[in-house]
Design a protein around this motif. Structure first.
Motif, PDB file in Angstrom:
ATOM      1  N   PRO A 200     -17.015  12.137  -0.039  1.00  0.00           N
ATOM      2  CA  PRO A 200     -15.746  12.537   0.957  1.00  0.00           C
ATOM      3  C   PRO A 200     -15.842  11.631   2.248  1.00  0.00           C
ATOM      4  N   PRO A 201     -14.688  11.449   2.711  1.00  0.00           N
ATOM      5  CA  PRO A 201     -14.538  10.433   3.892  1.00  0.00           C
ATOM      6  C   PRO A 201     -15.548  10.603   5.028  1.00  0.00           C
ATOM      7  N   ASP A 202     -16.103  11.708   5.218  1.00  0.00           N
ATOM      8  CA  ASP A 202     -17.157  11.871   6.303  1.00  0.00           C
ATOM      9  C   ASP A 202     -18.667  11.234   6.011  1.00  0.00           C
ATOM     10  N   LYS A 203     -18.643  11.055   4.652  1.00  0.00           N
ATOM     11  CA  LYS A 203     -19.818  10.510   3.974  1.00  0.00           C
ATOM     12  C   LYS A 203     -19.659   9.211   3.366  1.00  0.00           C
ATOM     13  N   GLY A 204     -18.762   8.630   3.553  1.00  0.00           N
ATOM     14  CA  GLY A 204     -18.410   7.403   2.862  1.00  0.00           C
ATOM     15  C   GLY A 204     -19.450   6.352   3.196  1.00  0.00           C
ATOM     16  N   PRO A 205     -19.084   4.948   2.516  1.00  0.00           N
ATOM     17  CA  PRO A 205     -20.026   4.065   2.755  1.00  0.00           C
ATOM     18  C   PRO A 205     -20.028   3.466   4.377  1.00  0.00           C
ATOM     19  N   PRO A 206     -20.886   2.902   4.952  1.00  0.00           N
ATOM     20  CA  PRO A 206     -20.494   2.344   6.376  1.00  0.00           C
ATOM     21  C   PRO A 206     -19.744   1.211   6.149  1.00  0.00           C
ATOM     22  N   GLY A 207     -19.038   1.185   7.210  1.00  0.00           N
ATOM     23  CA  GLY A 207     -17.672  -0.198   7.332  1.00  0.00           C
ATOM     24  C   GLY A 207     -16.845   0.057   6.463  1.00  0.00           C
ATOM     25  N   CYS A 208     -16.646   1.261   5.609  1.00  0.00           N
ATOM     26  CA  CYS A 208     -15.734   1.178   4.761  1.00  0.00           C
ATOM     27  C   CYS A 208     -14.603   2.578   5.074  1.00  0.00           C
ATOM     28  N   VAL A 209     -13.298   2.548   4.625  1.00  0.00           N
ATOM     29  CA  VAL A 209     -12.532   3.558   4.890  1.00  0.00           C
ATOM     30  C   VAL A 209     -11.686   4.043   3.506  1.00  0.00           C
ATOM     31  N   PRO A 210     -11.117   5.111   3.505  1.00  0.00           N
ATOM     32  CA  PRO A 210     -10.490   5.478   2.262  1.00  0.00           C
ATOM     33  C   PRO A 210      -9.284   4.517   2.190  1.00  0.00           C
ATOM     34  N   TRP A 211      -8.814   4.140   0.961  1.00  0.00           N
ATOM     35  CA  TRP A 211      -7.972   3.055   0.593  1.00  0.00           C
ATOM     36  C   TRP A 211      -6.644   3.487   1.476  1.00  0.00           C
ATOM     37  N   PHE A 212      -6.333   4.859   1.702  1.00  0.00           N
ATOM     38  CA  PHE A 212      -4.992   5.126   2.192  1.00  0.00           C
ATOM     39  C   PHE A 212      -5.164   5.087   3.845  1.00  0.00           C
ATOM     40  N   ALA A 213      -6.322   5.029   4.297  1.00  0.00           N
ATOM     41  CA  ALA A 213      -6.581   4.760   5.834  1.00  0.00           C
ATOM     42  C   ALA A 213      -6.549   3.322   6.491  1.00  0.00           C
ATOM     43  N   ALA A 214      -6.203   2.366   5.386  1.00  0.00           N
ATOM     44  CA  ALA A 214      -6.704   1.060   5.555  1.00  0.00           C
ATOM     45  C   ALA A 214      -5.422   0.493   6.652  1.00  0.00           C
ATOM     46  N   PRO A 215      -5.856  -0.278   7.643  1.00  0.00           N
ATOM     47  CA  PRO A 215      -4.766  -0.782   8.601  1.00  0.00           C
ATOM     48  C   PRO A 215      -3.893  -1.304   8.000  1.00  0.00           C
ATOM     49  N   MET A 216      -2.272  -0.949   8.469  1.00  0.00           N
ATOM     50  CA  MET A 216      -1.292  -1.758   8.000  1.00  0.00           C
ATOM     51  C   MET A 216      -1.108  -1.803   6.508  1.00  0.00           C
ATOM     52  N   ARG A 217      -1.268  -0.652   6.099  1.00  0.00           N
ATOM     53  CA  ARG A 217      -1.119  -0.345   4.602  1.00  0.00           C
ATOM     54  C   ARG A 217       0.407  -0.816   4.205  1.00  0.00           C
ATOM     55  N   ALA A 218       0.759  -1.721   3.317  1.00  0.00           N
ATOM     56  CA  ALA A 218       2.092  -2.086   3.095  1.00  0.00           C
ATOM     57  C   ALA A 218       2.773  -1.033   2.355  1.00  0.00           C
ATOM     58  N   SER A 219       2.195   0.035   1.676  1.00  0.00           N
ATOM     59  CA  SER A 219       2.911   0.883   0.921  1.00  0.00           C
ATOM     60  C   SER A 219       3.078   2.371   1.692  1.00  0.00           C
ATOM     61  N   ALA A 220       2.850   2.281   3.085  1.00  0.00           N
ATOM     62  CA  ALA A 220       2.834   3.415   3.755  1.00  0.00           C
ATOM     63  C   ALA A 220       4.380   3.690   4.071  1.00  0.00           C
ATOM     64  N   ASP A 221       5.506   2.866   3.434  1.00  0.00           N
ATOM     65  CA  ASP A 221       6.863   3.446   3.943  1.00  0.00           C
ATOM     66  C   ASP A 221       7.087   4.391   2.584  1.00  0.00           C
ATOM     67  N   HIS A 222       6.225   4.479   1.380  1.00  0.00           N
ATOM     68  CA  HIS A 222       6.637   5.412   0.455  1.00  0.00           C
ATOM     69  C   HIS A 222       5.729   6.779   0.557  1.00  0.00           C
ATOM     70  N   GLN A 223       5.980   7.936  -0.093  1.00  0.00           N
ATOM     71  CA  GLN A 223       5.088   8.884  -0.084  1.00  0.00           C
ATOM     72  C   GLN A 223       4.327   8.764  -1.403  1.00  0.00           C
ATOM     73  N   ILE A 224       2.939   8.533  -1.508  1.00  0.00           N
ATOM     74  CA  ILE A 224       2.078   8.248  -2.652  1.00  0.00           C
ATOM     75  C   ILE A 224       1.646   9.492  -3.025  1.00  0.00           C
ATOM     76  N   VAL A 225       1.870   9.989  -4.327  1.00  0.00           N
ATOM     77  CA  VAL A 225       0.830  10.912  -4.906  1.00  0.00           C
ATOM     78  C   VAL A 225      -0.176  10.251  -5.783  1.00  0.00           C
ATOM     79  N   CYS A 226      -1.467  10.881  -5.735  1.00  0.00           N
ATOM     80  CA  CYS A 226      -2.579  10.230  -6.340  1.00  0.00           C
ATOM     81  C   CYS A 226      -3.564  11.429  -6.634  1.00  0.00           C
ATOM     82  N   GLY A 227      -4.545  11.064  -7.306  1.00  0.00           N
ATOM     83  CA  GLY A 227      -5.683  12.055  -7.596  1.00  0.00           C
ATOM     84  C   GLY A 227      -7.109  11.401  -7.813  1.00  0.00           C
ATOM     85  N   HIS A 228      -7.563  11.426  -8.913  1.00  0.00           N
ATOM     86  CA  HIS A 228      -9.094  10.653  -8.881  1.00  0.00           C
ATOM     87  C   HIS A 228     -10.323  11.025  -7.793  1.00  0.00           C
TER      88      HIS A 228
END
Length: 278
Positions: A200-228
């Motif tokens: 989970p995000p609070d125990k992720g690799p140092p220096g990394c963020v969840p893909w959806f928290a990446a700064p300036m994510r270009a797909s943030a103008d849509h509502q994304i449904v995901c799983g995995h």
């Protein structure tokens, strides 16, 4: 008419049917969005495939890593895992029809302000670019020589997108992002190998963020449904619905009605233990 997005099934057929009964799903009026990983590890992958296929236009599916693993296993590629539960599918009399149908499903689906992908999107990709890349990959999966693609599809490199990528490297990045990714580095590269890459995000690799928290994510103008990402669990933001709530691991199967984001859950009886293989 309602559209329900449903989290990872992984062969959990009975919980799916109970959930659909609970929401009074009507295939003549309603639609189901499945976020991928229809199969594997659970007890009834064959039943899930047959049922979802039978829904026709009432079901929208994107491919997950387990779905692609099944396609590869059927063609003799990739490494089988001792916890796979794909034998019934591979031995079924209708396996070729089911696998051809599965192979024809996209990696990414867009509809209005909503979009669906199994794992995630790289931060530089707009929704339009992601759709075009999904279409490229689907074309390779449906081509007469699709086995050549399967032979080169798996692997974790290249780890980052470049517009000048071509051939198998280009398609492999698309597959990895859309079906395997959880974390990205500060430079936007996918991280699969580091300790915590599935945590989970609070125990992720140092220096990394969840893909959806990446700064300036270009797909943030849509509502994304995901799983995995069962370790993430249900997670929603203004522009994100993450729906893998670990049905396979004894959690629950989650559906969200997209029109109003109403959440519905079905408890799952499985008591399987995660192996760590995504």
């Amino acid at each position: 008419m309602a559209t329900y997005a449903i989290g990872d099934l992984q062969g959990c057929y009975d919980p799916l049917r109970r959930l659909l009964d609970y929401i009074s799903f009507d295939p003549a009026a309603d639609r189901l969005w499945f976020v991928g990983d229809l199969v594997n590890r659970g007890p009834a992958s064959l039943e899930v495939l047959r049922f979802v296929k039978s829904l026709g236009a009432a079901a929208t599916v994107v491919l997950g890593n387990h779905d692609l693993h099944l396609v590869m296993q059927a063609e003799g590629y990739g490494k089988a895992n001792k916890e796979d539960t794909l034998e019934a599918v591979l031995a079924a009399t209708d396996r070729d029809e089911l696998l051809a149908w599965l192979r024809s499903q996209p990696l990414f689906h867009v509809e209005g302000d909503w979009a669906m992908v199994h794992a995630g999107l790289l931060s530089t990709w707009t929704v339009a670019q992601a759709k075009a890349l999904s279409d490229e990959t689907s074309a390779a999966l449906m081509a007469d020589d699709y086995r050549d693609f399967l032979a080169h599809m798996w692997g974790s490199e290249p780890a980052a997108w470049r517009d000048d990528l071509v051939g198998w490297d280009r398609l492999r990045v698309v597959v990895n992002a859309m079906t395997r990714m959880r974390y990205v580095t500060a430079t936007g590269a996918m991280e699969f190998r580091a300790a915590g890459a599935k945590a989970p995000p609070d125990k992720g690799p140092p220096g990394c963020v969840p893909w959806f928290a990446a700064p300036m994510r270009a797909s943030a103008d849509h509502q994304i449904v995901c799983g995995h990402w069962s370790a993430l669990g249900f997670h929603q933001e203004k522009n994100l619905l993450a729906l893998d709530t670990g049905c396979l691991w004894g959690g629950c199967l989650t559906a969200v009605r997209l029109e109003d984001r109403r959440i519905m859950r079905q408890p799952c009886p499985q008591q399987a233990k995660p192996s760590g293989w995504d």
